[in-house]
Design an enzyme around this catalytic site. Sequence first.
Site, PDB file in Angstrom:
ATOM      1  N   SER A 141     -15.492 -19.398 103.916  1.00  0.00           N
ATOM      2  CA  SER A 141     -15.793 -19.685 102.350  1.00  0.00           C
ATOM      3  C   SER A 141     -16.524 -20.707 102.175  1.00  0.00           C
ATOM      4  CB  SER A 141     -14.972 -19.173 101.544  1.00  0.00           C
ATOM      5  OG  SER A 141     -15.048 -19.635 100.124  1.00  0.00           O
ATOM      6  N   TYR A 154      -5.889 -19.900  99.273  1.00  0.00           N
ATOM      7  CA  TYR A 154      -7.216 -19.819  99.631  1.00  0.00           C
ATOM      8  C   TYR A 154      -8.040 -20.714 100.212  1.00  0.00           C
ATOM      9  CZ  TYR A 154     -11.727 -17.116  99.455  1.00  0.00           C
ATOM     10  OH  TYR A 154     -12.796 -16.418  99.910  1.00  0.00           O
TER      11      TYR A 154
END
Length: 259
Positions: A141, A154
Amino acid sequence: MKLKDKVAIVTGAASGIGKEIAMTYAREGAKVAIADLNLEAAQATAAEIEAKHGRAIGVAMDVTDEDAVNRGVEQVVSELGGVDILVSNAGIQIVHPVEEFAYADWKKMLAIHLDGAFLTTKACLPHMYKAGGGSVIYMGSVHSKEASLLKAPYVTAKHGLLGLAKVVAKEGAKHGVRANVICPGFVRTPLVDKQIPEQAQTLGISEEEVIRNVMLKETVDGEFTTIEDVAEVALLFASFPSNALTGQSMVVSHGWFMQ
């Protein structure tokens, strides 16, 4: 066809980014295993590929369960003939400030994103080594490169994938195995749609402001990254003809993060 007769396992491929990667690989000639926690949905995606004259199977896989991962990979090898490409894509999102993050949720996030990448890699590498080559692709990401509010586990997991990819690239080199990380910006999938009201409530702003001022603020064009954008990079990494890109990550974010 760039992936003719290659065998690819894509985790979390029953929907969203994973599904688009699987469909792209199938169009390029790969035999694709749709590995997902939801077997019925995985089989439905495989049926879509088969209806377009591709080759695909649905595989039940909980990426946090080592036995389930090993069984799934063995099923793929048995039915499709090997493993040439692994796309570790399965993921979820939970958002809270650090001081309010339940430890159980922290562990769940790391288990799916980081442990899942490790377990699927561990299961696939022996088959790639035996075949003399392969490609391991992790779905990172923009948060592999920087941080955002409310996403401690995350961000931690996505940073960790960079390190795992570098080790796999070094260890796999003598066996012809490459490793890479794709780092998308916000992609309008159910995972992101779920975050919009959650962030609006936590930050005390409107959902429109979450989209405009949080998710897309730093892009050059105010546009979400698309599943097609990500799938094209996944195809590039899987089909690249040399080791020149191994160990590298690529940001796909409409300019949100620039290296």
